[in-house]
Every structure is written in structure tokens, then in C-alpha cells.
Design a protein around this motif. Structure first.
Motif, mmCIF file in Angstrom:
data_model
loop_
_atom_site.group_PDB
_atom_site.id
_atom_site.type_symbol
_atom_site.label_atom_id
_atom_site.label_comp_id
_atom_site.label_asym_id
_atom_site.label_seq_id
_atom_site.Cartn_x
_atom_site.Cartn_y
_atom_site.Cartn_z
ATOM 1 N N CYS A 75 0.842 -1.199 0.000
ATOM 2 C CA CYS A 75 0.000 0.000 0.000
ATOM 3 C C CYS A 75 0.878 1.251 0.000
ATOM 4 O O CYS A 75 1.765 1.407 0.842
ATOM 5 C CB CYS A 75 -0.899 0.003 1.232
ATOM 6 S SG CYS A 75 -1.866 1.519 1.415
ATOM 7 N N ASP A 76 0.620 2.134 -0.948
ATOM 8 C CA ASP A 76 1.381 3.370 -1.072
ATOM 9 C C ASP A 76 1.230 4.235 0.180
ATOM 10 O O ASP A 76 2.217 4.640 0.794
ATOM 11 C CB ASP A 76 0.902 4.124 -2.320
ATOM 12 C CG ASP A 76 1.710 5.368 -2.611
ATOM 13 O OD1 ASP A 76 2.891 5.434 -2.224
ATOM 14 O OD2 ASP A 76 1.165 6.282 -3.268
ATOM 15 N N TYR A 77 0.013 4.528 0.555
ATOM 16 C CA TYR A 77 -0.237 5.402 1.700
ATOM 17 C C TYR A 77 0.364 4.828 2.982
ATOM 18 O O TYR A 77 1.053 5.521 3.723
ATOM 19 C CB TYR A 77 -1.749 5.615 1.879
ATOM 20 C CG TYR A 77 -2.073 6.538 3.027
ATOM 21 C CD1 TYR A 77 -2.178 7.906 2.815
ATOM 22 C CD2 TYR A 77 -2.258 6.051 4.311
ATOM 23 C CE1 TYR A 77 -2.466 8.766 3.867
ATOM 24 C CE2 TYR A 77 -2.540 6.901 5.372
ATOM 25 C CZ TYR A 77 -2.647 8.260 5.143
ATOM 26 O OH TYR A 77 -2.926 9.106 6.182
ATOM 27 N N CYS A 78 0.120 3.548 3.214
ATOM 28 C CA CYS A 78 0.558 2.938 4.470
ATOM 29 C C CYS A 78 2.070 2.762 4.539
ATOM 30 O O CYS A 78 2.658 2.867 5.618
ATOM 31 C CB CYS A 78 -0.160 1.615 4.698
ATOM 32 S SG CYS A 78 -1.945 1.847 4.935
ATOM 33 N N VAL A 95 3.876 -0.821 -5.827
ATOM 34 C CA VAL A 95 3.159 0.007 -4.862
ATOM 35 C C VAL A 95 1.764 0.254 -5.429
ATOM 36 O O VAL A 95 1.610 0.613 -6.599
ATOM 37 C CB VAL A 95 3.902 1.336 -4.628
ATOM 38 C CG1 VAL A 95 3.120 2.247 -3.706
ATOM 39 C CG2 VAL A 95 5.299 1.070 -4.065
ATOM 40 N N LEU A 96 0.759 0.043 -4.597
ATOM 41 C CA LEU A 96 -0.629 0.228 -5.024
ATOM 42 C C LEU A 96 -1.249 1.423 -4.311
ATOM 43 O O LEU A 96 -1.081 1.581 -3.100
ATOM 44 C CB LEU A 96 -1.452 -1.025 -4.708
ATOM 45 C CG LEU A 96 -0.991 -2.333 -5.344
ATOM 46 C CD1 LEU A 96 -1.857 -3.488 -4.857
ATOM 47 C CD2 LEU A 96 -1.036 -2.231 -6.860
ATOM 48 N N GLY A 97 -1.971 2.225 -5.050
ATOM 49 C CA GLY A 97 -2.636 3.373 -4.458
ATOM 50 C C GLY A 97 -3.823 3.819 -5.277
ATOM 51 O O GLY A 97 -4.085 5.009 -5.415
ATOM 52 N N GLU A 98 -4.553 2.862 -5.828
ATOM 53 C CA GLU A 98 -5.650 3.177 -6.746
ATOM 54 C C GLU A 98 -6.828 3.899 -6.086
ATOM 55 O O GLU A 98 -7.571 4.580 -6.766
ATOM 56 C CB GLU A 98 -6.221 1.906 -7.397
ATOM 57 C CG GLU A 98 -5.250 1.000 -8.056
ATOM 58 C CD GLU A 98 -4.738 -0.092 -7.124
ATOM 59 O OE1 GLU A 98 -4.086 -0.997 -7.643
ATOM 60 O OE2 GLU A 98 -4.982 -0.033 -5.907
ATOM 61 N N TYR A 99 -7.014 3.716 -4.793
ATOM 62 C CA TYR A 99 -8.164 4.335 -4.131
ATOM 63 C C TYR A 99 -7.683 5.174 -2.944
ATOM 64 O O TYR A 99 -7.336 4.630 -1.896
ATOM 65 C CB TYR A 99 -9.176 3.278 -3.666
ATOM 66 C CG TYR A 99 -10.421 3.899 -3.100
ATOM 67 C CD1 TYR A 99 -11.366 4.459 -3.943
ATOM 68 C CD2 TYR A 99 -10.628 3.968 -1.738
ATOM 69 C CE1 TYR A 99 -12.498 5.060 -3.436
ATOM 70 C CE2 TYR A 99 -11.753 4.563 -1.218
ATOM 71 C CZ TYR A 99 -12.692 5.115 -2.068
ATOM 72 O OH TYR A 99 -13.819 5.721 -1.566
ATOM 73 N N ASP A 100 -7.621 6.453 -3.127
ATOM 74 C CA ASP A 100 -7.166 7.378 -2.084
ATOM 75 C C ASP A 100 -5.808 6.980 -1.511
ATOM 76 O O ASP A 100 -5.569 7.106 -0.311
ATOM 77 C CB ASP A 100 -8.197 7.484 -0.950
ATOM 78 C CG ASP A 100 -9.474 8.190 -1.368
ATOM 79 O OD1 ASP A 100 -9.453 8.924 -2.381
ATOM 80 O OD2 ASP A 100 -10.499 8.016 -0.674
ATOM 81 N N GLY A 101 -4.929 6.475 -2.351
ATOM 82 C CA GLY A 101 -3.595 6.084 -1.918
ATOM 83 C C GLY A 101 -3.489 4.666 -1.408
ATOM 84 O O GLY A 101 -2.405 4.209 -1.050
ATOM 85 N N HIS A 102 -4.602 3.958 -1.368
ATOM 86 C CA HIS A 102 -4.645 2.579 -0.876
ATOM 87 C C HIS A 102 -4.964 1.615 -2.020
ATOM 88 O O HIS A 102 -5.515 2.025 -3.042
ATOM 89 C CB HIS A 102 -5.729 2.435 0.205
ATOM 90 C CG HIS A 102 -5.499 3.297 1.387
ATOM 91 N ND1 HIS A 102 -4.661 2.943 2.419
ATOM 92 C CD2 HIS A 102 -5.994 4.525 1.709
ATOM 93 C CE1 HIS A 102 -4.654 3.901 3.327
ATOM 94 N NE2 HIS A 102 -5.453 4.881 2.920
ATOM 95 N N LEU A 108 -10.442 -5.696 -6.784
ATOM 96 C CA LEU A 108 -10.129 -7.124 -6.660
ATOM 97 C C LEU A 108 -11.404 -7.958 -6.595
ATOM 98 O O LEU A 108 -11.528 -8.985 -7.252
ATOM 99 C CB LEU A 108 -9.258 -7.377 -5.430
ATOM 100 C CG LEU A 108 -7.829 -6.847 -5.520
ATOM 101 C CD1 LEU A 108 -7.184 -6.818 -4.145
ATOM 102 C CD2 LEU A 108 -7.012 -7.678 -6.488
ATOM 103 N N VAL A 109 -12.367 -7.506 -5.816
ATOM 104 C CA VAL A 109 -13.646 -8.214 -5.720
ATOM 105 C C VAL A 109 -14.333 -8.210 -7.089
ATOM 106 O O VAL A 109 -14.854 -9.231 -7.534
ATOM 107 C CB VAL A 109 -14.552 -7.577 -4.642
ATOM 108 C CG1 VAL A 109 -15.957 -8.152 -4.694
ATOM 109 C CG2 VAL A 109 -13.937 -7.774 -3.254
ATOM 110 N N ASP A 110 -14.290 -7.066 -7.777
ATOM 111 C CA ASP A 110 -14.892 -6.962 -9.098
ATOM 112 C C ASP A 110 -14.225 -7.909 -10.102
ATOM 113 O O ASP A 110 -14.871 -8.395 -11.021
ATOM 114 C CB ASP A 110 -14.800 -5.518 -9.596
ATOM 115 C CG ASP A 110 -15.633 -5.271 -10.833
ATOM 116 O OD1 ASP A 110 -16.820 -5.675 -10.857
ATOM 117 O OD2 ASP A 110 -15.097 -4.675 -11.793
ATOM 118 N N ASP A 111 -12.935 -8.185 -9.886
ATOM 119 C CA ASP A 111 -12.193 -9.117 -10.747
ATOM 120 C C ASP A 111 -12.281 -10.562 -10.246
ATOM 121 O O ASP A 111 -11.493 -11.415 -10.653
ATOM 122 C CB ASP A 111 -10.728 -8.701 -10.851
ATOM 123 C CG ASP A 111 -10.538 -7.448 -11.661
ATOM 124 O OD1 ASP A 111 -11.421 -7.114 -12.482
ATOM 125 O OD2 ASP A 111 -9.491 -6.788 -11.489
#
Length: 118
Positions: A75-78, A95-102, A108-111
Motif C-alpha cells: 500500500c502506497d499510503y501505508c 506500490v498500489l494506491g488506486e483508491y485514495d492512496g490505498h 479485486l472483488v470486481d475481478d
């Protein structure tokens, strides 16, 4: 084909946290070894604190971590909030931050990923 997202949220402050990490990495390894399965390993929240230890070759969990590292992200933010962003960057981990930096759990659920937290 099974799709799973293993989310490591446990910090590294207690014996039980080490157990949660080990169980999360073992579960991810099982998916990696299963032909046709897809797995994402996401270190989020306090779980981002594991990266410096897991990157160290003398860590008890280094080899297990290496078995799933290609499927790992942070997580980017964390990673910034827990002071490990420099180590994450140096290690070249996604680093992932697709939703408000998280990471986007909804994506993932949608996929069709099953979300498993440790």
C-alpha cells in the motif's frame, strides 16, 4: 482457476503477528504452486512494516517471502505512514494506491478475487 488476494494487515509487534505473517505467506505460496491459480499478496496497514525484515536475507521468513515476492505489492499510503516507503522503493516492490492512496479492494472483488486477510 482460483483467484485470491492475500492481504497482510498484521504488524510485527507480537508473537501472534509473526504467526499471522507466516500463515499468510504459506497460504499465498500454496496458490503460487497450484497450476492455474492467481494470487495477489498485499501488505497493507501495519503489514507494510514487514518489508524491511522480509527483504533481509537473515530473516526467518526471507525464503518463504521470496517464494511469493513476484506476486507482492504494498500500500502506497501505508508504506509512507509506517515509514517503510524508501525500503519498498529500493526493493522494487509494486506500490498500489488506486483508491485514495490505498489498494482498491473493490477492484479485486470486481475481478472475482477472494479476499483473505491475515
Amino acid at each position: 482457476m482460483t483467484k485470491a488476494a492475500i492481504v497482510i494487515l498484521a504488524g510485527n509487534e507480537s508473537h501472534s503477528d509473526y504467526g499471522r505473517l507466516a500463515n499468510g505467506l504459506e497460504a499465498a505460496k500454496e496458490f503460487v504452486e497450484a497450476d492455474g491459480d492467481e494470487v495477489e499478496v498485499i501488505f497493507d496497514g501495519a503489514g507494510t512494516q514487514w518489508i524491511p525484515e522480509l527483504e533481509a536475507e537473515d530473516s526467518d521468513y526471507h525464503e518463504l517471502y521470496l517464494s511469493v515476492r513476484d506476486d507482492a505489492a504494498v500500500c502506497d499510503y501505508c508504506s509512507e505512514a509506517f515509514g517503510v516507503s524508501e525500503t519498498v522503493e529500493d526493493a522494487g516492490i509494486t506500490v498500489l494506491g488506486e483508491y485514495d492512496g490505498h489498494p482498491s479492494i473493490r477492484s479485486l472483488v470486481d475481478d472475482d478475487y477472494e479476499i483473505i486477510t491475515f
